[in-house]
Write an enzyme that holds these catalytic residues in place. Sequence first.
Site, PDB file in Angstrom:
ATOM      1  CG  HIS A  98     -14.777 -30.476 -38.829  1.00 28.87           C
ATOM      2  ND1 HIS A  98     -15.506 -31.145 -37.886  1.00 28.87           N
ATOM      3  CD2 HIS A  98     -13.978 -29.619 -38.157  1.00 28.87           C
ATOM      4  CE1 HIS A  98     -15.146 -30.735 -36.687  1.00 28.87           C
ATOM      5  NE2 HIS A  98     -14.219 -29.799 -36.817  1.00 28.87           N
ATOM      6  CG  ASP A 152     -18.413 -29.665 -44.796  1.00 28.28           C
ATOM      7  OD1 ASP A 152     -19.254 -28.805 -45.129  1.00 28.28           O
ATOM      8  OD2 ASP A 152     -17.181 -29.504 -44.887  1.00 28.28           O
ATOM      9  CG  HIS A 153     -20.299 -35.289 -39.455  1.00 20.14           C
ATOM     10  ND1 HIS A 153     -19.990 -36.334 -40.280  1.00 20.14           N
ATOM     11  CD2 HIS A 153     -20.358 -35.816 -38.201  1.00 20.14           C
ATOM     12  CE1 HIS A 153     -19.875 -37.445 -39.562  1.00 20.14           C
ATOM     13  NE2 HIS A 153     -20.097 -37.147 -38.303  1.00 20.14           N
ATOM     14  CG  PHE A 154     -25.003 -35.271 -39.258  1.00 18.95           C
ATOM     15  CD1 PHE A 154     -25.363 -36.317 -40.099  1.00 18.95           C
ATOM     16  CD2 PHE A 154     -24.259 -35.559 -38.120  1.00 18.95           C
ATOM     17  CE1 PHE A 154     -24.989 -37.623 -39.815  1.00 18.95           C
ATOM     18  CE2 PHE A 154     -23.888 -36.858 -37.824  1.00 18.95           C
ATOM     19  CZ  PHE A 154     -24.248 -37.886 -38.682  1.00 18.95           C
TER      20      PHE A 154
END
Lengths: 169, 130
Positions: free
Chosen positions: A30, A33-35
Site C-alpha cells: 500500500h 500505491d498511495h502516492f
Amino acid sequence: MRWYWIDRFIEFESGRRAKAVKAVSLAEEHLHDHFPEYPVMPHTLIIEGVAQTGGLLVAEHNAFAEKVILAKVSQAEFNGEAMPGDILTYTTDVEYIKKDGAMVVGTVHRGQELFGQMELVFAHLQTGHETRTLYEPQTFLKMMRMLGAYDIGHADDGSPLVEPAEMFD
Amino acid sequence: MPTQEEIFEKIRVALVDALGVDDDEVTPEATLVGDLGAESIDFLDIVFRLEKAFDMSIPRGELFPEDILTNAEYIKDGKLTEAGLDEVRKRMPFADLEEFAKNPVVGDFGNLLTVADMCRFVETKLSSAG
C-alpha cells in the site's frame, strides 16, 4: 493481501484497554500505491489498525458472542504522516460496551509523539439472534492468538487472559 | 436540575460531536435525520453522549421507538395504523406527532425527531428522576 493492520498486542486489559504496535515497512504494497515514490501510510489504514485493536477488545469482552463491526468514525485527527520505519503504537480505551454496540477512544503514538486520535463506534450485528455461526468468533480468536493477546493479556479480575479453548472445537 | 438553556447547550455539544455538524446548525427546529444527517448508527452514539452529559441511563428504544416500526401489528400498507400511532404517542410524549399523524408513512417516521423534542425528552427524564 492479508487484512492485518496491527502486528502485536503489547497490552490487553479485558473490557478496558488494549495497546498494539504497527511497524510500517516499505515491503507493504500500500505504501507504493498511495502516492507513487512518496511512501506514506494512508490515515484510513491507521484507523483500520486502531479499529482492529479496539474491535478485538470489545469482541473479547463479549466472549466473542457478538459480531463486532466498525460502524462509525465519529472523529479522527492526525498530525502528520507515517513513513516506512515508523513504529506506531495504537491505544484504545473503552468508553462503553452495551448490548447493541460499543465506543472506544483511540490514540496513535510514534515514539512519545501523539500522532493521531479518534473516536470509534462499533455495532453488534445480529444481536439476540440464536442462529449465528461460530465462524467469525474463531477468526477473531485466531487473530487474538497470532497477535499475542493471550501472552500478555489480563481478564477483568487481573488474572492472565485465557484462551476460550472450547471455541476452537 | 439544569435550565432549559443548559440542557440545549449540552445537547448541542453532543450532536456536534456525534454528527460532525456546525454549532449553528443545531437549532431547536432542526430534525436529526433530515437536517443534521443522523443515520441509525448515530443514535447509539447520541444516546451514549446524552447519558454521559446528563448522568442518566437511556434504555434502547426510549428516545426512538424503532421496534414499533418493525412490528407488523402496527403497520398497514406502509403506514402506521391508529393503534401504532397511539403506541408512538404513548412512547414519545415529548415529540410533536400531529403533522406526521396526518399521513403516517413509516418511511417518514425517522425524520420526526427534532432537537427541541430531544430537549423535552431529557427534561422529562431529569424531572422524573429528580
